[in-house]
Design an enzyme around this catalytic site. Structure first.
Site, PDB file in Angstrom:
ATOM      1  N   HIS A  54       1.055  -0.898   0.427  1.00 35.21           N
ATOM      2  CA  HIS A  54      -0.083   0.176  -0.353  1.00 35.21           C
ATOM      3  C   HIS A  54       0.484   1.544  -0.379  1.00 35.21           C
ATOM      4  CE1 HIS A  54      -3.252  -2.430   1.132  1.00 35.21           C
ATOM      5  NE2 HIS A  54      -4.009  -1.816   0.984  1.00 35.21           N
ATOM      6  N   ASN A  67       8.144  -3.700   3.877  1.00 34.87           N
ATOM      7  CA  ASN A  67       7.495  -3.873   3.957  1.00 34.87           C
ATOM      8  C   ASN A  67       6.390  -4.688   5.589  1.00 34.87           C
ATOM      9  OD1 ASN A  67       4.185  -3.233   2.944  1.00 34.87           O
ATOM     10  ND2 ASN A  67       3.379  -5.333   2.068  1.00 34.87           N
TER      11      ASN A  67
END
EC number: 3.1.30.-
Length: 335
Positions: free
Chosen positions: A157, A189
């Site tokens: 994201h 991440n």
């Protein structure tokens, strides 16, 4: 004859009044339509001052001040200006600029508020959040789920789902692939990048209002071309700079070499100056125990590499402490 003159005068006065009133109401109707356009069209919003100036008349010479900025969520998010204007896409709680060539966003802009960040998320059903392409993007420029399958990269994201817990729709939209980029999973991440996202939410909880712009970078690197050897001495015959990055899937989705995050924190003090930080992280395993402040960066470096301009709705000299803070002492003194 006097009666004829009076009647003619009244007729002229009535006609003039009707003309003026008609022009006034037509002008007001035009302004209403213009105001609606500015709420819906990002480019019109960007040049709104020029648009209002062109329609200022004797009826409303100060129409720019009388007509407030769009009350839409977009105007709140983009309060400090657009970093760029390429393929702007407006979602319910964030705005992004889409890079059709690389199939990822140029930038994603959010305005985080304490109530939504502090929300416990009980009103959000994550089972209803699934990754999906944004079908409004033309198919030949669109990333698909198959591009990420077995690629070795996470669907990372840019606008974090954890930032948008007020409404189900807000959270759902963060899973559009326009808001996703290929990210190294373990060590990035799942770890360092996640720490940075948590840090942004902590700032929001502390200060109440934070603007954050996130995006990919494709940083150039030095490359040696040819090696000449003379007895015991070896030296490069040439040295060049190049940009290299991997692509994944049939749609050749670009894998950024780095990611940036630019943060603006509004002061809780009345009339206080905002505080700004910028971060650059390599899209590589970093680890979870590293201090994220090691990745503080000069915002001008991000602007230079990405071709963007941040917070151009406010003078840089207005920022708290220093324009390009890299020292924690500046932040520690911010209120």
């Amino acid at each position: 004859m006097p009666f004829l003159g009076v009647g003619l005068g009244l007729l002229i006065l009535t006609g003039s009044s009707c003309f003026v009133l008609g022009a006034f109401y037509e002008h007001c109707d035009f302004l209403r339509n213009l105001h609606e356009l500015i709420q819906e069209d990002p480019y019109a919003f960007y040049i709104r001052e020029k648009l209002y100036a062109t329609v200022a008349t004797a009826f409303n010479p100060n129409c720019l001040h009388r007509m407030p900025d769009s009350c839409s969520r977009m105007s709140e998010i983009m309060k400090y200006g657009f970093p760029g204007l390429d393929d702007i896409r407006v979602y319910s709680d964030f705005v992004l600029s889409y890079d059709r060539r690389n199939r990822v966003a140029h930038w994603v802009y959010e305005h985080l508020r304490a109530p939504c960040v502090k929300a416990d998320g009980t009103n959000i059903n994550r089972k209803e959040c699934w990754y999906q392409p944004d079908m409004s993007v033309p198919s030949n420029f669109r990333a698909n789920l198959t591009d990420y399958k077995n690629s070795g990269f996470d669907r990372g994201h840019l606008a974090a789902a954890g930032n948008h817990k007020c409404h189900q729709t807000h959270c759902n939209e963060t899973f559009y692939l326009t808001n996703i980029a290929p990210q190294v999973g373990k060590g990035f991440n799942h770890d360092a990048w996640n720490q940075l996202e948590i840090y942004v939410r902590e700032l929001t909880e502390s200060y109440g209002s934070v603007y954050v712009c996130t995006g990919p970078l494709y940083k150039p690197k030095r490359q040696l071309v040819g090696i000449a050897t003379y007895s015991e001495h070896t030296r490069p015959t040439d040295e060049k700079w190049c940009v290299e990055y991997e692509v994944i899937g049939e749609n050749t989705v670009a894998v950024p070499t780095h990611f940036f995050k630019v943060i603006l924190v509004e002061s809780k003090m009345s009339g206080g100056h905002p505080y700004m930080e910028a971060y650059i992280m390599p899209n590589a395993p970093i680890g979870k125990n590293i201090n994220i402040r090691n990745f503080l960066a000069d915002i001008r470096e991000i602007e230079h590499i990405a071709g963007l301009q941040f917070f151009n709705g406010i003078r840089r000299s207005f920022f708290f402490g220093t324009n390009y803070s890299t020292t924690p002492e500046i932040y520690n003194n911010f209120q």
